[in-house]
Design an enzyme around this catalytic site. Structure first.
Site: not given
Ligand code: BG6
Ligand code: MG
Length: 994
Positions: A590-591, A766-768, A774, A802, A871-872, A902, A926-927
């Site tokens: 209804k909503q 970026d993640l790590d 990590t 990195k 993230s890579a 990257k 990014e770091d």
């Molecule tokens: C990047 C990290 O985000 O991911 C790297 O900075 C790492 O150090 C790369 O090697 C790959 O990560 P994974 O989890 O696919 O081995």
């Molecule tokens: Mg990173």
């Protein structure tokens, strides 16, 4: 300054020839049941339908205490069923005018209306009406009347009536009396559950009590007694009090006018005669009442003025809607606002959740005292709510009734009545909003027992479910969508319960910390508060893995759809045509409960999920409730979906002006009317009230060139003027206040502040090393691999890895040696490193999220920005799940799906595309140097987490994610875009100077 003075007046077509501060209706549009609702006047103590005086023979007034209580009869009754219902009853019309000409009564019902026009003047709070009558026998008569129900005055109705003989002369007798003719509902109306309970038995005129002045008339019906005191003046003719009113004997010549002023004060009581002292507050002079009314209406618009450049008709509709809301807002702490306000008999005059969720927020921001009255009413009924909870078998707590006047449950259909436990959360939501908007801490402590006892109910009906990882689940409730009933984990209910529990816990802690307030917190102990917090933190609010939407409840997504009916088939609401169980078994709403939770900001949600929820629930929602268009309009406006947002806005803004649901005759849809302003403020203005300061994200639909609205905050009045560049905030009254624009705190003081609308639409992380540490675990896993295989590797060498993907990293470690390694050995090494890394990941939890990420994500969402992950790492999906932020992203780019790692831009480009954005609308964070290069190669501004030394190419460097503010992100974007002339602010609310 009233806003009407600033706006060039254009005739809006939808309001038919009206100025934008007037509602004008002519001919048959000015008479009849719809007009009676549209032209209703009220002041929170009394309401009178917009009926024409000389036709007002039926009851047409509403007094909050004038309701009867009747038993509900069940053939099969079970424990806890509601036993009685309250029904508001229409009271005798206080505006009936009867005329005799040369001794013969005029039968207006049989006379012909040659012309009639009614105008509701919102600027002065006055109803004006002119009717030309052609009477039997050929005489023509004009009656013009002004009517006022003083917004800030007592329960009274003031009229000034001009009777003009157009083509005859003679003796005229005007009887100023009361209309109490009864009429039962007939035909389809009698079967409509939204009105059928209305009562129209006759009122009895009681004999005067000893000492009653002749100006007083008493009435009775059931337990309700009324007293009307009338004051009549006529400069040109004698006035005499008679039984049931006054009589004026005058002479008319051709073209001559007889002017009569009448003021009727009204009072009601239940179970005892009215004490006439209750009538004392009414002023008796029409001119004095009119003057005060002009001042009261002026003050209303000082606080509630608005304009929409490019759609005057819509602005006019919103003003009408606000005026009606303010008129119907209760000024009696024993009463709330009925679904139809004080404008009609629909829903028996009952008070529902919409008073708290739709009407109260508007009042809290425009007339806080009225919001307080609604909450005071709930506090006054706490004992009834406790009794209701007990009747339903709960050991502790209070459960407010779904529909009521006197405080007891009046719904005979518990699956869509008492099962709507969310009413408790709605009241808590309203309390929190009122306290935030006013800073009224005294009231917060007064309300604390209510807040606690209502919170306790969640612990009664919810439990931590070990089969769902200990999530707190709430069972057997009905959400706002009444086409699903008695479900488990209704999304809206869980979301508002979470808010309620957290607010109750905060309030308990606050009370215990504040001197003199301990007693209010006395019956709450630490263990209970801790349990509330645990339940709130563990509340089950899942995302469906396949559809990416929030399920409305545990079973909803699995039910079959109702083909052809979901989007409305033009045959009226489904509730009128189907057995409720047919609806309960289907995926039809209804909503929208999920969309409602989105509109109220009950959950943090990425924009992309908001979009999926909106799209999904739009196709299963019929909008049979007028409330539905409000939440859909707010959600669509925030998504920038202009077409949908404006269509839904028109749906609620014109619901009564255009009688879009065909039942305006039952009374005005007060929540939808209030909601139309919420769409402007919360939808287009992006107003959020869930932080320390009001926060805005003003957007402008292309159909408008600008808009303005005002609100009250902590005693100050602020006006927002939005145009295509951004928003100007202006303090109209009171002390400077802090607000946020797109997450940027600013102090609005003596000078207006103009904030440019950011062009930025998304931030890609970026993640790590950015969101979590990590990087250290990657390093440790590589180090272990290197040690085992005898390669040279250390922390220093790790810097180069990195941001580099797994295979690339191994190539960097191996250097020249890489060429000598067979592909299968190389792959085995990668697998070995990954296994070591994943062992370390096993211990990851939300505690591993870097400090400040949650707050930053919240600020980004509040600013309307999308959030992406680039993230890579092929482990990114698992990592964000372990960190508890998987649902925070609008898009997670898959490192395995892009051709080049990257520093190539591919993953950032894929992420922007996945969010539906152009790269230039995004910023990357990014770091790693490789990451900064990738961001730049994608054409985005790059923010580096790390020193300038480590990341010299970044456009902005911050040491850690916790140091990065939304303001800095917006500044970086604007600086890079060369828009230095735009104003930007950084910092935190607490650091603001005002
Ligand atoms: C990047 C990290 O985000 O991911 C790297 O900075 C790492 O150090 C790369 O090697 C790959 O990560 P994974 O989890 O696919 O081995
Ligand atoms: Mg990173």
């Amino acid at each position: 300054m009233a806003i009407s003075e600033q706006t060039p007046e254009v005739m809006p077509s939808a309001l038919r020839d009206a100025g934008t501060m007037q509602l004008v209706r002519r001919g048959s549009d000015a008479t009849g049941a719809q007009a009676a609702a549209l032209f209703a006047l009220a002041n929170g103590l009394v309401g009178v339908e917009g009926v024409i005086d000389e036709l007002a023979s039926a009851p047409a007034a509403y007094l909050p205490d004038a309701y009867v209580r009747r038993p509900i009869e069940y053939h099969e009754s079970f424990p806890g069923y509601a036993t009685a219902t309250d029904t508001r009853i229409a009271c005798p019309s206080p505006v009936l005018l009867r005329l005799s000409i040369d001794g013969a009564p005029v039968d207006f019902a049989a006379a012909e209306v040659a012309d009639t026009e009614t105008t509701l003047d919102l600027a002065t709070g006055t109803l004006r009406r002119m009717t030309r009558w052609r009477l039997a026998g050929g005489r023509s008569l004009e009656i013009a009347a002004e009517r006022i129900v003083p917004l800030a005055g007592a329960a009274c109705v003031a009229s000034r009536i001009h009777i003009r003989a157009l083509d005859f002369g003679g003796a005229v007798t005007a009887t100023l009396t009361y209309g109490a003719d009864s009429a039962a509902p007939t035909g389809a109306e009698a079967d409509d559950p939204r009105i059928s309970a209305r009562l129209r038995p006759a009122w009895t005129i009681l004999s005067p009590l000893p000492g009653d002045p002749s100006s007083v008339t008493r009435f009775a019906q059931d337990a309700v007694e009324l007293a009307y005191a009338q004051h009549v003046t006529c400069p040109a003719a004698p006035v005499a009090a008679v039984v049931g009113g006054h009589v004026v004997h005058g002479e008319l010549v051709v073209g001559g006018v007889l002017t009569i002023d009448r003021v009727v004060a009204l009072a009601s009581s239940r179970g005892r005669p009215v004490d006439l002292a209750a009538l004392d507050g009414a002023a008796t002079g029409f001119d004095a009442i009119a003057e005060r009314q002009r001042a009261a209406a002026g003050q209303l618009w000082d606080h509630a003025g608005l304009a929409i450049t490019g759609d005057d008709a819509l602005a006019a509709a919103l003003r009408f809607n606000l005026f009606q809301l303010h008129q119907s807002a209760s000024r009696d702490p024993h009463h709330s606002i009925g679904a139809k306000g004080l404008t009609g008999e629909g829903y028996e005059g009952h008070y529902f959740w919409d008073a708290e969720t739709f009407m109260l927020p508007v009042l809290a921001l425009q007339a806080p005292a009225k919001a307080r009255t609604l909450l005071a009413y709930r506090i006054a009924k706490l004992d009834r709510a406790r009794a209701h909870a007990k009747a339903l078998g709960h050991a502790r707590g209070a459960l407010y009734p779904w529909r009521t006047i006197g405080g007891d449950e009046c719904s005979s259909h518990y699956p869509t009545g008492s099962a709507q436990y969310h009413i408790n959360g709605d009241i808590a939501y309203a309390l929190a909003l009122y306290v935030a908007a006013t800073g009224d801490d005294d009231f917060r402590s007064q309300a604390a027992p209510m807040l606690f006892d209502t919170a306790r109910i969640w612990m009664e009906i919810g439990a931590f479910d070990p089969r769902r990882g200990g999530a707190f689940c709430i069972h057997g409730v009905t959400g706002p969508d009444e086409y699903s009933a008695l479900v488990d984990n209704d999304f809206y209910t869980n979301a508002i319960a979470r808010r309620h529990l957290a607010y109750a816990a905060d309030t308990a802690d606050w009370l215990r910390g504040s001197v003199g307030a301990r007693s209010a917190a006395a019956d709450v102990d630490d263990a209970e508060v801790a349990a509330w917090r645990r339940a709130a933190a563990a509340m089950w609010l899942p995302v469906d893995a396949e559809l990416g939407v929030n399920p409305q409840d545990d079973a909803f997504l699995g039910r079959p759809k109702l083909p052809g009916l979901a989007s409305g088939d033009g045959h009226g609401p489904l509730l009128m045509r189907y057995h409720p169980m047919i609806l309960f078994r289907h995926q039809v709403a209804k909503q929208g409960n999920v969309v409602q939770a989105m509109a109220m900001d009950l959950t943090a949600m990425p924009l992309s999920r908001q979009r999926r929820n909106f799209d999904y629930y739009a196709q299963v929602t019929t909008h049979d409730s007028t409330l539905s268009s409000v939440s859909f309009a707010i959600a669509a406006a925030r998504l920038g979906d202009e077409a949908a947002a404006l269509a839904f806005l028109r749906e609620c803004a014109f619901v009564d002006l255009e009688d879009r649901h065909g039942n305006t005759s039952h009374g005005l849809h007060m929540a939808a009317l209030a909601g139309s302003w919420l769409v402007l403020a919360q939808g287009w203005g992006g107003l959020r009230l869930d932080g320390a300061a009001p926060s805005f994200r003003p957007q402008l639909p292309a159909a408008w060139t600008g808009y303005r609205f005002r609100l009250q905050w902590r005693g100050s009045t602020v006006e927002l003027a939005v145009d295509n560049m951004g928003c100007t905030y202006r303090l109209l009254a009171g002390a400077p206040i802090i607000i946020l624009d797109h997450g940027r705190p600013l102090c609005v003081g003596s000078d207006p502040v103009t904030m440019a609308r950011p062009a930025l639409k998304g931030v890609i992380f970026d993640l790590d090393g950015v969101l979590t540490d990590t990087a250290e675990d990657h390093y440790q896993a590589w180090q272990a691999l290197a040690d085992r295989h005898g390669f040279a590797f250390d922390r220093e060498a790790n810097h180069a890895l990195k941001g580099v993907d797994r295979a690339g990293s191994l190539r960097l470690i191996l250097g020249q040696a890489a060429a000598d390694i067979a592909p299968d050995v190389f792959d085995a090494m990668l697998a070995e490193k990954n296994a070591a890394y994943r062992v370390r990941l096993a211990d990851y939890s939300p505690a591993n999220l870097f400090a400040g990420v949650t707050e930053l994500f919240g600020a980004l969402r509040a600013a309307g920005l999308k959030i992406g992950l680039a993230s890579a790492s092929r482990n990114a999906g698992d990592v964000v799940r372990l960190l508890g932020i998987a649902d925070a992203f609008d898009f997670i780019a898959d490192a395995g799906a892009v051709p080049n790692a990257k520093p190539a831009p591919d993953i950032f480009l894929a992420c922007a595309a996945g969010m539906g954005l152009s790269p230039q609308d995004c910023i990357g964070v990014e770091d790693a140097r490789a990451g900064i290069s990738a961001i730049h190669a994608a054409g985005m501004v790059a923010i580096g987490i790390g020193s300038e030394e480590a990341l010299p190419d970044a456009d902005l460097n911050v040491p850690a994610i916790g140091d990065l503010s939304l303001g800095q992100i917006l500044s970086a974007e604007q600086a890079a875009a060369g828009q230095g002339n735009r104003s930007t602010r950084t910092g935190k609310v607490e650091d603001m100077p005002c």
